[in-house]
Design a protein around this motif. Structure first.
Motif, PDB file in Angstrom:
ATOM      1  N   VAL A 139    -163.314 -56.853 -22.883  1.00  0.00           N
ATOM      2  CA  VAL A 139    -162.862 -58.216 -23.179  1.00  0.00           C
ATOM      3  C   VAL A 139    -163.093 -59.165 -22.009  1.00  0.00           C
ATOM      4  O   VAL A 139    -162.661 -60.324 -22.056  1.00  0.00           O
ATOM      5  CB  VAL A 139    -161.364 -58.228 -23.568  1.00  0.00           C
ATOM      6  CG1 VAL A 139    -161.133 -57.489 -24.866  1.00  0.00           C
ATOM      7  CG2 VAL A 139    -160.501 -57.646 -22.452  1.00  0.00           C
ATOM      8  N   SER A 140    -163.770 -58.688 -20.979  1.00  0.00           N
ATOM      9  CA  SER A 140    -163.954 -59.489 -19.767  1.00  0.00           C
ATOM     10  C   SER A 140    -165.407 -59.899 -19.571  1.00  0.00           C
ATOM     11  O   SER A 140    -166.315 -59.370 -20.219  1.00  0.00           O
ATOM     12  CB  SER A 140    -163.469 -58.693 -18.544  1.00  0.00           C
ATOM     13  OG  SER A 140    -162.114 -58.331 -18.676  1.00  0.00           O
ATOM     14  N   GLY A 141    -165.610 -60.834 -18.647  1.00  0.00           N
ATOM     15  CA  GLY A 141    -166.958 -61.272 -18.316  1.00  0.00           C
ATOM     16  C   GLY A 141    -167.435 -62.406 -19.189  1.00  0.00           C
ATOM     17  O   GLY A 141    -166.783 -62.797 -20.158  1.00  0.00           O
ATOM     18  N   PRO A 142    -168.606 -62.967 -18.875  1.00  0.00           N
ATOM     19  CA  PRO A 142    -169.115 -64.127 -19.609  1.00  0.00           C
ATOM     20  C   PRO A 142    -169.529 -63.807 -21.040  1.00  0.00           C
ATOM     21  O   PRO A 142    -169.559 -64.696 -21.887  1.00  0.00           O
ATOM     22  CB  PRO A 142    -170.316 -64.578 -18.771  1.00  0.00           C
ATOM     23  CG  PRO A 142    -170.750 -63.343 -18.030  1.00  0.00           C
ATOM     24  CD  PRO A 142    -169.495 -62.582 -17.752  1.00  0.00           C
ATOM     25  N   ASN A 143    -169.855 -62.551 -21.312  1.00  0.00           N
ATOM     26  CA  ASN A 143    -170.265 -62.149 -22.661  1.00  0.00           C
ATOM     27  C   ASN A 143    -169.511 -60.895 -23.087  1.00  0.00           C
ATOM     28  O   ASN A 143    -170.067 -59.807 -23.186  1.00  0.00           O
ATOM     29  CB  ASN A 143    -171.780 -61.892 -22.701  1.00  0.00           C
ATOM     30  CG  ASN A 143    -172.583 -63.143 -22.410  1.00  0.00           C
ATOM     31  OD1 ASN A 143    -172.525 -64.122 -23.152  1.00  0.00           O
ATOM     32  ND2 ASN A 143    -173.332 -63.121 -21.315  1.00  0.00           N
ATOM     33  N   PRO A 144    -168.210 -61.021 -23.354  1.00  0.00           N
ATOM     34  CA  PRO A 144    -167.404 -59.861 -23.719  1.00  0.00           C
ATOM     35  C   PRO A 144    -167.861 -59.241 -25.031  1.00  0.00           C
ATOM     36  O   PRO A 144    -168.374 -59.940 -25.911  1.00  0.00           O
ATOM     37  CB  PRO A 144    -165.990 -60.433 -23.829  1.00  0.00           C
ATOM     38  CG  PRO A 144    -166.193 -61.879 -24.133  1.00  0.00           C
ATOM     39  CD  PRO A 144    -167.434 -62.274 -23.399  1.00  0.00           C
ATOM     40  N   LEU A 145    -167.670 -57.936 -25.158  1.00  0.00           N
ATOM     41  CA  LEU A 145    -168.045 -57.249 -26.390  1.00  0.00           C
ATOM     42  C   LEU A 145    -167.193 -57.689 -27.567  1.00  0.00           C
ATOM     43  O   LEU A 145    -167.665 -57.728 -28.714  1.00  0.00           O
ATOM     44  CB  LEU A 145    -167.920 -55.735 -26.209  1.00  0.00           C
ATOM     45  CG  LEU A 145    -168.901 -55.062 -25.251  1.00  0.00           C
ATOM     46  CD1 LEU A 145    -168.597 -53.576 -25.142  1.00  0.00           C
ATOM     47  CD2 LEU A 145    -170.339 -55.281 -25.722  1.00  0.00           C
ATOM     48  N   ILE A 146    -165.933 -57.994 -27.295  1.00  0.00           N
ATOM     49  CA  ILE A 146    -165.014 -58.425 -28.339  1.00  0.00           C
ATOM     50  C   ILE A 146    -164.201 -59.606 -27.837  1.00  0.00           C
ATOM     51  O   ILE A 146    -163.992 -59.753 -26.633  1.00  0.00           O
ATOM     52  CB  ILE A 146    -164.045 -57.287 -28.748  1.00  0.00           C
ATOM     53  CG1 ILE A 146    -163.294 -56.762 -27.519  1.00  0.00           C
ATOM     54  CG2 ILE A 146    -164.774 -56.164 -29.451  1.00  0.00           C
ATOM     55  CD1 ILE A 146    -162.191 -55.795 -27.844  1.00  0.00           C
ATOM     56  N   PRO A 147    -163.744 -60.480 -28.731  1.00  0.00           N
ATOM     57  CA  PRO A 147    -162.899 -61.593 -28.292  1.00  0.00           C
ATOM     58  C   PRO A 147    -161.503 -61.107 -27.953  1.00  0.00           C
ATOM     59  O   PRO A 147    -160.924 -60.279 -28.660  1.00  0.00           O
ATOM     60  CB  PRO A 147    -162.885 -62.526 -29.505  1.00  0.00           C
ATOM     61  CG  PRO A 147    -163.130 -61.629 -30.680  1.00  0.00           C
ATOM     62  CD  PRO A 147    -164.037 -60.542 -30.169  1.00  0.00           C
ATOM     63  N   GLY A 148    -160.961 -61.607 -26.867  1.00  0.00           N
ATOM     64  CA  GLY A 148    -159.616 -61.219 -26.469  1.00  0.00           C
ATOM     65  C   GLY A 148    -159.169 -62.026 -25.274  1.00  0.00           C
ATOM     66  O   GLY A 148    -159.951 -62.751 -24.656  1.00  0.00           O
ATOM     67  N   PRO A 149    -157.901 -61.920 -24.930  1.00  0.00           N
ATOM     68  CA  PRO A 149    -157.363 -62.668 -23.789  1.00  0.00           C
ATOM     69  C   PRO A 149    -157.736 -62.027 -22.462  1.00  0.00           C
ATOM     70  O   PRO A 149    -158.283 -60.917 -22.418  1.00  0.00           O
ATOM     71  CB  PRO A 149    -155.854 -62.589 -24.021  1.00  0.00           C
ATOM     72  CG  PRO A 149    -155.673 -61.277 -24.723  1.00  0.00           C
ATOM     73  CD  PRO A 149    -156.880 -61.105 -25.602  1.00  0.00           C
ATOM     74  N   ARG A 150    -157.460 -62.723 -21.375  1.00  0.00           N
ATOM     75  CA  ARG A 150    -157.535 -62.087 -20.054  1.00  0.00           C
ATOM     76  C   ARG A 150    -156.568 -60.916 -20.089  1.00  0.00           C
ATOM     77  O   ARG A 150    -155.430 -61.055 -20.533  1.00  0.00           O
ATOM     78  CB  ARG A 150    -157.153 -63.071 -18.951  1.00  0.00           C
ATOM     79  CG  ARG A 150    -158.074 -64.254 -18.878  1.00  0.00           C
ATOM     80  CD  ARG A 150    -157.752 -65.185 -17.706  1.00  0.00           C
ATOM     81  NE  ARG A 150    -158.510 -66.426 -17.867  1.00  0.00           N
ATOM     82  CZ  ARG A 150    -159.781 -66.582 -17.550  1.00  0.00           C
ATOM     83  NH1 ARG A 150    -160.437 -65.568 -17.015  1.00  0.00           N
ATOM     84  NH2 ARG A 150    -160.400 -67.729 -17.745  1.00  0.00           N
ATOM     85  N   TYR A 151    -157.024 -59.792 -19.566  1.00  0.00           N
ATOM     86  CA  TYR A 151    -156.280 -58.549 -19.807  1.00  0.00           C
ATOM     87  C   TYR A 151    -155.911 -57.878 -18.496  1.00  0.00           C
ATOM     88  O   TYR A 151    -156.757 -57.348 -17.783  1.00  0.00           O
ATOM     89  CB  TYR A 151    -157.159 -57.622 -20.662  1.00  0.00           C
ATOM     90  CG  TYR A 151    -156.495 -56.369 -21.167  1.00  0.00           C
ATOM     91  CD1 TYR A 151    -155.450 -56.430 -22.084  1.00  0.00           C
ATOM     92  CD2 TYR A 151    -156.934 -55.115 -20.750  1.00  0.00           C
ATOM     93  CE1 TYR A 151    -154.867 -55.275 -22.567  1.00  0.00           C
ATOM     94  CE2 TYR A 151    -156.361 -53.957 -21.233  1.00  0.00           C
ATOM     95  CZ  TYR A 151    -155.326 -54.042 -22.145  1.00  0.00           C
ATOM     96  OH  TYR A 151    -154.752 -52.889 -22.624  1.00  0.00           O
ATOM     97  N   PHE A 152    -154.619 -57.946 -18.174  1.00  0.00           N
ATOM     98  CA  PHE A 152    -154.083 -57.274 -16.994  1.00  0.00           C
ATOM     99  C   PHE A 152    -153.411 -55.986 -17.479  1.00  0.00           C
ATOM    100  O   PHE A 152    -152.565 -56.033 -18.376  1.00  0.00           O
ATOM    101  CB  PHE A 152    -153.056 -58.154 -16.288  1.00  0.00           C
ATOM    102  CG  PHE A 152    -153.617 -59.398 -15.669  1.00  0.00           C
ATOM    103  CD1 PHE A 152    -153.722 -59.531 -14.295  1.00  0.00           C
ATOM    104  CD2 PHE A 152    -154.042 -60.463 -16.462  1.00  0.00           C
ATOM    105  CE1 PHE A 152    -154.230 -60.686 -13.711  1.00  0.00           C
ATOM    106  CE2 PHE A 152    -154.554 -61.630 -15.903  1.00  0.00           C
ATOM    107  CZ  PHE A 152    -154.652 -61.736 -14.521  1.00  0.00           C
TER     108      PHE A 152
END
Length: 462
Positions: free
Chosen positions: A149-162
């Motif tokens: 879910v991170s980076g400029p082209n995430p595999l899936i849409p999602g929030p910032r994930y901690f």
């Protein structure tokens, strides 16, 4: 608020920018609504370049809203993206499947696929950042999921994930319980957390989890240790008891802080029955990490939603509601508050239930919005933003150097619509002043942007 020469605004042409025209903007620092603001966003860095007033008449005459770079939210209220500080993406509502059955009967593949759905539902509800406090039997899946879910082209849409990886517990205190062999840990090798006993083991497990990539360390400082007494002594079984001793707790916290990682404790995270105890009156000096010198004041996540969902007529909900009400009325409250519902025990996407309950119990809605935006970032951000160095870093925010391409998704500042902050921006078609519950509900969120990228517009996904 002007952008100085030499920064990104002067390096990029207008083609690189998106402009959001907000009819009303919520300022999460001042806790106030501001009329007619245009927000300039860099499509490259994902940062907010500028926030300026605009004249409605001039915009009507000169702005082409058929151009996708100009986003018309003049009839909407624009806010920073919401932050949920307590989720479990690898869980789904207990009303569907019990916690124990999710741990022992659902495969890691199923739980991971569910997590991808949960991430999308959360983002579409306006939550652009979350802190996941434990995979609950899904091992290291959260650390690997974060990459997706991170980076400029995430595999899936999602929030910032901690993420916090596996919660740390003491032997015998957590589940799932083995009914056939009660002295064995877990069921067929499945455990909901990671056990550590003694100072050496506590140090080792923290080092291993941080080394594996955890953003946070989660520990159960207390729990229903004697849960297996239910049949003969229900009150004993339901009582929360201290798990780790003082030396073990110090070892966990000091080791984590030495490695630059914050710690979440189950007791402080829920705190549903702390009432008028010293929890609410701790001095900030109580949270100085001995080996770092960085103050870490407690942030309380009331998780009202989980108690409400599990039964609004239960003693636990009544106690949680009473505790929260007393806390917001306390004149000497030393504990910061942020929003998080223990989401996953109830449906992902319904995260705003926590803010709704807070307002229903008497909290000022503007304060709640701050807790659910900027307060969320202040809670879950890395230790690199704390202490004197953190203040100096924050003072340079206007220089636009906190670019995710350089510092990474989880190091950018968010939670405010302000120059230099990440463009995590949402909009509601509801009226916050007249009907707060409807305005923050997922059905009213018509626009979602994370890191300068639009994920929802006019109520639809692009």
């Amino acid at each position: 608020m002007q952008i100085s020469s030499g920064d990104e605004a002067s390096k990029c042409g207008d083609a690189m920018h998106t402009k959001i025209y907000a009819g009303t903007l919520f300022d999460s620092e001042k806790c106030e609504l501001i009329k007619h603001r245009v927000i300039s966003v860099s499509a490259k860095s994902g940062l907010i370049l500028d926030v300026q007033p605009y004249s409605p008449g001039e915009v009507d005459a000169s702005v082409d809203f058929s151009d996708a770079r100009n986003i018309d939210l003049r009839s909407k209220t624009v806010l920073p993206g919401f932050v949920d500080c307590h989720v479990h993406f690898f869980l789904h509502p207990y009303s569907e499947t019990s916690w124990e059955d999710q741990n022992t009967r659902e495969s890691l593949v199923e739980r991971t696929i569910r997590a991808t759905v949960h991430a999308r539902e959360t983002l579409m509800a306006g939550y652009t950042a979350v802190r996941d406090l434990g995979t609950e039997g899904a091992g290291d899946a959260d650390v690997l999921f974060r990459k997706c879910v991170s980076g400029p082209n995430p595999l899936i849409p999602g929030p910032r994930y901690f993420c916090a990886n596996r919660a740390i517990v003491t032997t015998g205190s957590y589940g799932p319980r083995n009914r056939l062999y009660p002295n064995r840990a877990g069921v067929e090798g499945k455990t909901g957390a990671e056990a550590a006993d003694g100072v050496d083991e506590c140090i080792k497990v923290v080092r291993r989890q941080v080394g594996a990539g955890a953003d946070w360390i989660k520990l159960y400082a207390d729990y229903r240790f004697r849960a297996e007494m239910t049949q003969v002594s229900p009150q004993t079984a339901s009582e929360s008891l201290d798990t780790f001793n003082t030396d073990e707790l110090h070892a966990i916290v000091q080791t984590a802080h030495k490695l630059g990682v914050k710690v979440a404790a189950h007791t402080d995270e829920h705190g549903h029955s702390v009432g008028e105890s010293s929890f609410f009156r701790r001095s900030p000096d109580d949270y100085v990490a001995r080996d770092t010198g960085i103050r870490q004041p407690t942030v309380w996540i009331p998780t009202l939603s989980v108690y409400y969902t599990l039964g609004k007529d239960t003693p636990m909900w009544k106690q949680a509601a009473s505790t929260f009400t007393r806390a917001i009325k306390a004149s000497d409250l030393n504990v910061k508050i942020a929003c998080g519902g223990d989401t996953g025990t109830f449906a992902h996407g319904d995260n705003s239930l926590e803010m709704k309950l807070m307002v229903h119990l008497g909290a000022d809605w503007k304060t709640v919005l701050r807790w659910g935006t900027l307060g969320g970032w202040e809670c879950i951000r890395s230790m690199r933003w704390e202490g004197q160095k953190g203040k100096e870093r924050l003072a340079k925010i206007h220089e636009l150097r906190e670019d995710a391409r350089v510092v990474g998704d989880n190091e950018v500042p968010f939670g405010a619509v302000k120059q230099g902050f990440a463009a995590d921006i949402i909009a509601t078609d509801g009226d916050l002043t007249q009907d707060f519950e409807r305005a923050v509900d997922k059905g009213s969120i018509v626009f979602v942007m994370k890191g300068g990228r639009v994920y929802k517009r006019d109520g639809q996904t692009p």
